[in-house]
Design a protein around this motif. Structure first.
Motif: not given
Length: 333
Positions: A32-48
């Motif tokens: 996984v090189a990059a993740v995009a989501d309008p809810d960046t907190a949710r994205a940060e949680e998903a890539v923890a």
């Protein structure tokens, strides 16, 4: 390609987070090189716990992030067209979760955009293509297929969920599976509406019984029941001239105690089809690393949208509705 395939995942919700986990832990040859989501907190949680990932609020920023070689779209359906066209403009291979685009006109625009490239770049995430049943039907051992009987049950529908979504969201997988298994187009659809279950939200027409006619004279019926309350169950039986075959009755773990025996029932699609998702993403990564595109493409996504739209008209207005498909381009022959 010797290095890992760098994937930008668009969408970090239920489906996107599962794909992030899959790419990081279950599929070799990719990262996984990059993740995009309008809810960046949710994205940060998903890539923890995932190293080397950049997080973005906008899809195009993720596509332009360093190390991105391909795209996995797991955002809501209305965002798919813009994301697909942006990926095409950058020459990035795509695995797009269904629906390709919610409406057939938008799906056809995606088809036309890929045609202008002169090559396939996108695969659509119809992971229910039953390989063992397909090979059996193609072998001719059971004779000519006459009917498909399909069952699709969910525990409960998520809010907001409409009567039309039973057809254009839930049944879209059966639409694709039927086209693929039979090698025929779906030409007409009728939707019957039994008495709604008391488990459904007020006004939701659930369950429904959908009947498709095919270009080869077969019939396909689908029981769609999204508020069954008891489990996530998907099955398909092919009835042919010389026999029948059924898939989807795989047993889960059985537990025996002094109180008796019990068997687990899958509660959602990520559990029921975990192996199928793993195989799908693994095959996509392998093909992309080899410079190929396999599996269902944007034409299959367009066809599913067109059939689903006919199904929604049949639901809303009653009677039999014919399916209007554009001519199939040679690239998808």
């Amino acid at each position: 390609m010797s290095e890992l395939l760098g994937v930008a995942v668009l969408g970090a919700g239920h489906m996107g987070a599962d794909h992030i986990r899959r790419l990081d832990r279950a599929v070799s040859g990719a990262r996984v090189a990059a993740v995009a989501d309008p809810d960046t907190a949710r994205a940060e949680e998903a890539v923890a716990g995932v190293d080397g990932v950049s997080v973005h609020a906008e899809a195009e920023a993720a596509l332009d992030a360093p190390g991105v070689d391909a795209v996995l779209i797991a955002s809501p359906g209305p965002a798919h067209e813009e994301a697909l066209l942006a990926a095409f403009a950058r020459g990035l291979p795509v695995l797009c979760e269904k629906p390709l685009v919610p409406d057939s006109s938008g799906a056809l625009r995606v088809v036309e955009a890929e045609l202008r490239l002169g090559r396939r770049l996108a695969q659509v995430g119809f992971m229910r293509r039953y390989e063992r049943l397909k090979s059996l039907l193609d072998s001719g051992r059971l004779g000519r297929p006459l009917m498909l009987h399909c069952t699709h049950r969910n525990v409960a529908s998520p809010p907001p969920f409409t009567s039309a979504m039973l057809v254009n969201s839930s049944v879209s997988h059966e639409i694709d599976a039927a086209r693929w298994l039979l090698g025929q187009e779906l030409t007409a659809v009728t939707v019957l509406r039994p008495r709604p279950t008391s488990n459904a939200p007020e006004g939701l027409l659930d369950p429904q019984f959908v009947v498709f006619e095919t270009s080869g004279g077969a019939l396909v019926d689908v029981e769609i029941f999204v508020n069954s309350g008891f489990g996530y169950q998907v099955a398909c039986e092919a009835v042919c001239e010389a026999g029948s075959a059924r898939v989807g009755d795989e047993r889960t773990m059985s537990v025996t105690t002094a109180a008796g025996r019990s068997e687990e029932v899958a509660r959602d699609y990520l559990v029921r089809f975990a192996d199928a998702y793993d195989r799908e993403v693994r095959a996509w990564v392998d093909a992309t690393r080899a410079g190929r595109v396999t599996g269902p493409g944007v034409w299959d996504g367009y066809a599913a949208s067109a059939v689903a739209e006919a199904g929604v008209r049949a639901l809303e207005h009653g009677g039999r509705v014919t399916v209007d498909l554009a001519p199939r381009p040679e690239l998808y022959a």
